[in-house]
Structure formats: C-alpha cells, structure tokens
Design a protein around this motif. Sequence first.
Motif, PDB file in Angstrom:
ATOM      1  N   LEU A   1      43.352 132.064  39.196  1.00  9.78           N
ATOM      2  CA  LEU A   1      43.492 131.306  37.956  1.00  9.78           C
ATOM      3  C   LEU A   1      43.553 132.191  36.702  1.00  9.78           C
ATOM      4  O   LEU A   1      44.524 132.110  35.930  1.00  9.78           O
ATOM      5  CB  LEU A   1      42.347 130.302  37.859  1.00  9.78           C
ATOM      6  CG  LEU A   1      42.578 129.078  36.999  1.00  9.78           C
ATOM      7  CD1 LEU A   1      43.701 128.230  37.557  1.00  9.78           C
ATOM      8  CD2 LEU A   1      41.288 128.249  36.922  1.00  9.78           C
ATOM      9  N   PRO A   2      42.559 133.072  36.482  1.00 12.62           N
ATOM     10  CA  PRO A   2      42.602 133.873  35.251  1.00 12.62           C
ATOM     11  C   PRO A   2      43.813 134.800  35.212  1.00 12.62           C
ATOM     12  O   PRO A   2      44.401 135.023  34.155  1.00 12.62           O
ATOM     13  CB  PRO A   2      41.299 134.661  35.283  1.00 12.62           C
ATOM     14  CG  PRO A   2      40.877 134.660  36.713  1.00 12.62           C
ATOM     15  CD  PRO A   2      41.359 133.367  37.284  1.00 12.62           C
TER      16      PRO A   2
ATOM     17  N   ASN B   1      37.527 130.619  31.804  1.00 10.72           N
ATOM     18  CA  ASN B   1      37.185 131.137  33.128  1.00 10.72           C
ATOM     19  C   ASN B   1      36.257 132.358  33.039  1.00 10.72           C
ATOM     20  O   ASN B   1      36.383 133.184  32.144  1.00 10.72           O
ATOM     21  CB  ASN B   1      38.508 131.505  33.805  1.00 10.72           C
ATOM     22  CG  ASN B   1      38.295 132.124  35.153  1.00 10.72           C
ATOM     23  OD1 ASN B   1      37.905 133.275  35.251  1.00 10.72           O
ATOM     24  ND2 ASN B   1      38.541 131.353  36.192  1.00 10.72           N
TER      25      ASN B   1
ATOM     26  N   GLN C   1      44.630 127.995  32.089  1.00 10.41           N
ATOM     27  CA  GLN C   1      43.453 128.032  32.968  1.00 10.41           C
ATOM     28  C   GLN C   1      42.597 126.778  32.886  1.00 10.41           C
ATOM     29  O   GLN C   1      41.812 126.514  33.790  1.00 10.41           O
ATOM     30  CB  GLN C   1      42.601 129.273  32.671  1.00 10.41           C
ATOM     31  CG  GLN C   1      42.097 129.360  31.255  1.00 10.41           C
ATOM     32  CD  GLN C   1      41.469 130.706  30.973  1.00 10.41           C
ATOM     33  OE1 GLN C   1      40.357 130.960  31.385  1.00 10.41           O
ATOM     34  NE2 GLN C   1      42.190 131.579  30.292  1.00 10.41           N
TER      35      GLN C   1
END
Lengths: 251, 433
Positions: free
Chosen positions: B117-118, B175, B101
Amino acid sequence: MTTPLVELKNISIAFGGVQAVDDVSISLMPGEVLGLLGHNGAGKSTLIKILSGAYKMDSGEIRINGEKVDISSTRDARRHNIETIYQTLALADNLDAPSNLFLGRELTNVFGLVDDARMEAETRKIMKRLNPNFKKITEPVSALSGGQRQSVAIARAVYFNARILIMDEPTAALGVHETQMVADLIKELKAQGLGIFLISHDTREMMELCDRVSVMKNGQLIGTERVEDVTEDDILSMIILGKNPREKAVA
Amino acid sequence: MSDTTQASSSGGRQRRSIWKSLEIDPRLLGMIGAFIAIAVIFNIMTGGRFLTPRNIFNLTIQTVSVAIMATGMVFIIVTRHIDLSVGALLATCSAVMAMMQTRWLLDLGFDLGHPLLPWLAIGAGIIVGTIIGAFQGWLAGYQGIPAFIVTLGGLLVWRNVAWYLTDGQTIGPLNETYSAFGGIQGTLGSFWSWVVGLIAVAAALVGLWSARRNKVAHDFPVKPLWAEGVVAAIIAGGILGFVWILTSYEIPQRVLERDFEAAGRVLPEGYTASYGLPFSVLVLIAVAIVMTIIATRTRLGRYIFATGGNPDAAELSGINTKLLTVKVFAILGALCAISAVVASARLANHTNDIGTLDELRVIAAAVIGGTALSGGIGTIYGAILGALIMQSLQSGMAMMGVDAPFQNIVVGGVLVLAVWIDIQYRKWTGEGK
Ligand SMILES: Nc1ncnc2c1ncn2[C@@H]1O[C@H](COP(=O)(O)OP(=O)(O)OP(=O)(O)O)[C@@H](O)[C@H]1O
Ligand SMILES: [Mg+2]
C-alpha cells in the motif's frame, strides 16, 4: 575532374525581411582553402552556419563528396566531419577548457560517467601543440583572454578529425605570433587534405592562405576567383563596388 | 616576462599555500562558517538549548523537505529558469499519495494492512510529480512560455487540484510504513546509525583515494599527502560527529515504556535507546548523492551547466536545450513528490495547506547556497546548506521567543544579504561577469 568535397548550391535564407543569403553557390575541394570575404552583414557567417547545421536554409542543396546530404542540426554536420569555429566562439564561459572542448561529445568511463581526467589530459596534449603558452586548463574560460578563448575554440574544431573545417574569423582576437601559428596550422591541415572555409577581413592574409576567394555583398555572391588570377585591389573593389572586374574584362 | 609574474605572485603564494593545498571550495567554507556562527550565537542566546542533540535532531528533520526540493531547484535556476510551483506541486503529490493509501487503493480491493500500500502510493506520487514537472518543462522549453509564468500559473493550478482531490480535508492517519519517512517516527537507532556512518566514511575515503589515483595516472598535480589527510579527517569527523550527535538523542523513558507496553513486554530497569539517523535524512543523503553525481559526473549535468552558461553555445554543440528544460523540470517534479512523502509523513496527515510558501523557501535555499540567478553557477551541497541555514534562523528565533513577524523579516533580510555577499565575493575574485 575530382568531385568537390563540399558543394553549396543555390543557397538562400531570409530572416524576416532580410535576405541574408541570396542564391549563393560555392564549392570546396579537398586540400583547398576557400576564403569568404565581404563587408559586415554581407551574409558570410549566415552562409557557413547553414553548412554547420546552426541554421536551416530556405532553399538550395548541400552535397558532400557529390552526395546530397541533409544537415538540419549541428549534430548532423559533426557526423559529416564538419567542424566549425564560430565568430562568437560558442564557448560556455562558466566551464573550463576541457569541458568546452568536449561539449556534446564528452569522453566517458565504463559507467557512462564523464571522464574529466582523460578530457583534461587530451586538452593539455592538443593545447601544447596549438598554443604552448596556454596554462589555464582548469579555470572557467571566462577567466581567459580573448586570444586564449579563441585557442580553445580552434582546439575544439581541430581535435575531432575534421574533414571540412569552417573558420569564421579565427584570428580576430589573436596576437601576431598566435596569428602566425594559426596560419601554420591552416597550411598543415590543408596538406593533410582537409577542406577549409576561411572567413576574414584581412585581404592580405587571405591572399596568402587561400587558394580561391569568394566575395559576398548583401547576401549575394559577387564572384569566386583563384588568388593568383587577381590582385588585392581587385578583391577590394569586388568587396566595395560589388562588381567583379575580371568579368567585365572578359566581356 | 614570465619571470615578473612569478616573482610578484610568490608573496601571495606563501600566504595562501595552506588553503590552496587543501583545495576546499572557499564558498563552501564561507557557508559552513556562517552556519557555525549562527548556531553558536543562538546557542548563547538560548542558554545552551540550541546545540542540544534534541534540537539538532529536530532541525535536521525540519530541513529535509525543503532541502530535497532545493537540490532540484539548483538545476532549474542554473538553466536560467525558475519554478514557483514547487509548494503547490508538493501539495498535489501529497494529496495523491494520501488518497491512494486511504481511499483509492482500498476501493480497488487492497486491504488497509497490505504491505504494498505505501509503496504504490509513493510510486503514484512520484509519477504524478514527474509528469506535471515534465509538462511544465515542455511549456517552457518547447512552447517558449517563460518558466516564471508557467509555474506562477502552476502555483494556482496544483494548489487547487490538491484541494479538489481531497475536498479540502485533512487526509489521515497515514500508513505506518509511510509515516516512517517523517522523521522521529522512523529512525535507525544507535547501532545501524553507526554502521551507516562507518560505511559513509569508508566510501568517502575510497572516493578521495581513487580520485587521487586517477590524477596520478594522468600525471596531474596532486595535493600533498598531508592535505589529503586533513581533508579526509574533516570529512570523517563531520560524518561521525553528526552520527554521534543524533545517536546521543535518547528516546524519552515514557515513550520507551509505551512502546514496550504495546509490544506486551515490560521495560527493563536502566534500559535506554536513542533515535539515531532518521530515514528522512537518509532519503535526503541519497538525493544529495544522486543529484551531485548528475551535476558533476554525467553528460546531463554537463549540459545543464553549459546551457546555463551560454545557451547558444550549448545549442551549437548539439545539445537539445528544449528537451533539457523538460528534463530539469521533470527532475524537480519527482523531487517535489519525494519531499511530499517526507512532509506529509512528518505531519502524519495530508493537510490542505501543506507546502504553502515552500516555493519561496526552496528558491531562497538555493540562492543562499550560491546558485546564481543569471545561470550557470550552483552546487547541490550549497543548496542543502542554504536550506539548513534558513531553518536554523527560523527555529533559533522561535526558540528565543522572537515574534513571528520579526522572524520572517529577518529571514527575508538574510536572503538579500546572502546574495549581496555572494555578488561582492564574485567581484573580488573576478569570477562570473
Ligand atoms: N539570427 C538572425 N536573425 C535575424 N537576422 C540575422 C540573423 N543572423 C544574421 N542576420 C542578418 O543577416 C545578415 C547577414 O549577417 P551575417 O552575420 O551573415 O554577416 P557577416 O557577413 O558574417 O558579417 P560580419 O563580417 O560582420 O561578421 C545581416 O543583415 C544580419 O543582420
Ligand atoms: Mg560574420
């Protein structure tokens, strides 16, 4: 002549240097009880474990109903309707009777989850038939007596509609009454047309239950005889001396 | 002859009838009793600071990471294996997810605010954990190397793979969505906590009712209705009590002010809000439910316990015990990755020493929770309670100002004591060997 239910041909297996089974051939007819006799370490359990898929033979072949089959796991054997009561019983001590009875063949519900209630009900049903005194259905089998444990192992072999039944000293831990019940069970299953391999050290019992007996010594087959053709003494001398007295008489 | 046995047991039957009809596992009762005793003693010794909503909240989120892995360790120990690599595996998974990430995905062209993303990072971590676990299981199951050795090697290998991946540096900040799994950074708030609590109660009641109906359908004996009611009341009380405590932990005014300020609004006079259930606890609950279903209601679970009880019998029943070993290690590997999410999110960073000594905590939690190292015996809820008991001891002593060395001495002693009590209990009931 009808085709035999099972033919074991020239079976051999060695563990390291020990030739546990040495070129043994026997066959079993439908509705027949074949007794296997021999002193401790003669190779009886090893021979039947090859048929039940627990061991892989070094050489030889197995035919069922005349057809050559490949049995390389206990699952294969079960697929051919071969059920086994092992000498060691092969029970998971921490599980209860229903879990052991259905081990590897659990009943499941529509979600694919194990259906303990149905397995328990089925277990109660078959135990009522085999051993009406058996009450500890939901306790781990470690809490059972030797004979009760044996009942669970017998129930497991009988429940799944076996065509070929292997019983390795099924009455070793049983009382007089329970032994009689197993004898009755064997006769009943035989009448239904099952073929049964029976291993026992009790020659008298074998004379009563078996159609034929095979004697093994040091991994080798000494001989196979119809029980009406031999006396108990003949069998004992085959076991002890490793010679077939009838063969000599013929020669 | 059956008359005499009945006559002799009827005296005892009277005495035990209440517990018997409730059908509650006495070991569970013992562990809950021990936990309550620990909590009450610490509460007295700390002048009432131990049993505050705030501390219970903290205790809960501190327990999650070890508890998640402990549920998987149950399967490992039940099948007569051990896994010494969980802390190191957690570190490798954490490193992979942090690098994903903050670097790797960005190099692939994702921008920092990308909503996937996460999740891609978490997915990658879980895949890595599962593969490493399966590989260790393959070495133990198919190659016959004792799991103790495989995972002792793994402890060194994965700890240093994590180091290598991150150059030994702290990676972060992580994140925002990812960090919500850490505990206090991500909670349900009051309303949704109660919703979840009520759904859980409803599910538990439906479960109890359908289990009873199933028994009746098969003509099995069932508990008297009053006993069923008591059990239902205890479960409902426990769930709602837990929600009540966590929703009583109010967000401090200054945090609220900051949050409102960040949103460009002014904090209204007299406004309060509480944290409620953390997402991390929801993850643990989900893991606990899935693992309990696997253990008690699936073939896989049945085979795990059968193999632990008698490997030869399992093999003769057609169970592939080698593949089973791969599966249990893969499950624990996946759980290590999930724990890694919670642990690194709680710290808001991946740190080089993350998960250090977790293998000992996880094994201890499973064992305190009644998992027998001889195999075949263990429960998921026991392992979670074991983790909770250990964390309670640790943070209770920290609150009392007990020096760090003494904390560890006590925890070590408790581990041995718990196993000894378990052995005595089994001797007394004649269970096991
Ligand atoms: N798994 C094994 N590994 C090594 N040797 C074995 C194994 N199983 C059996 N043997 C050997 O093979 C021989 C035959 O053993 P087997 O168990 O078949 O005897 P048995 O006739 O069933 O005896 P018993 O009447 O005592 O049950 C013995 O010498 C035994 O030591
Ligand atoms: Mg034998």
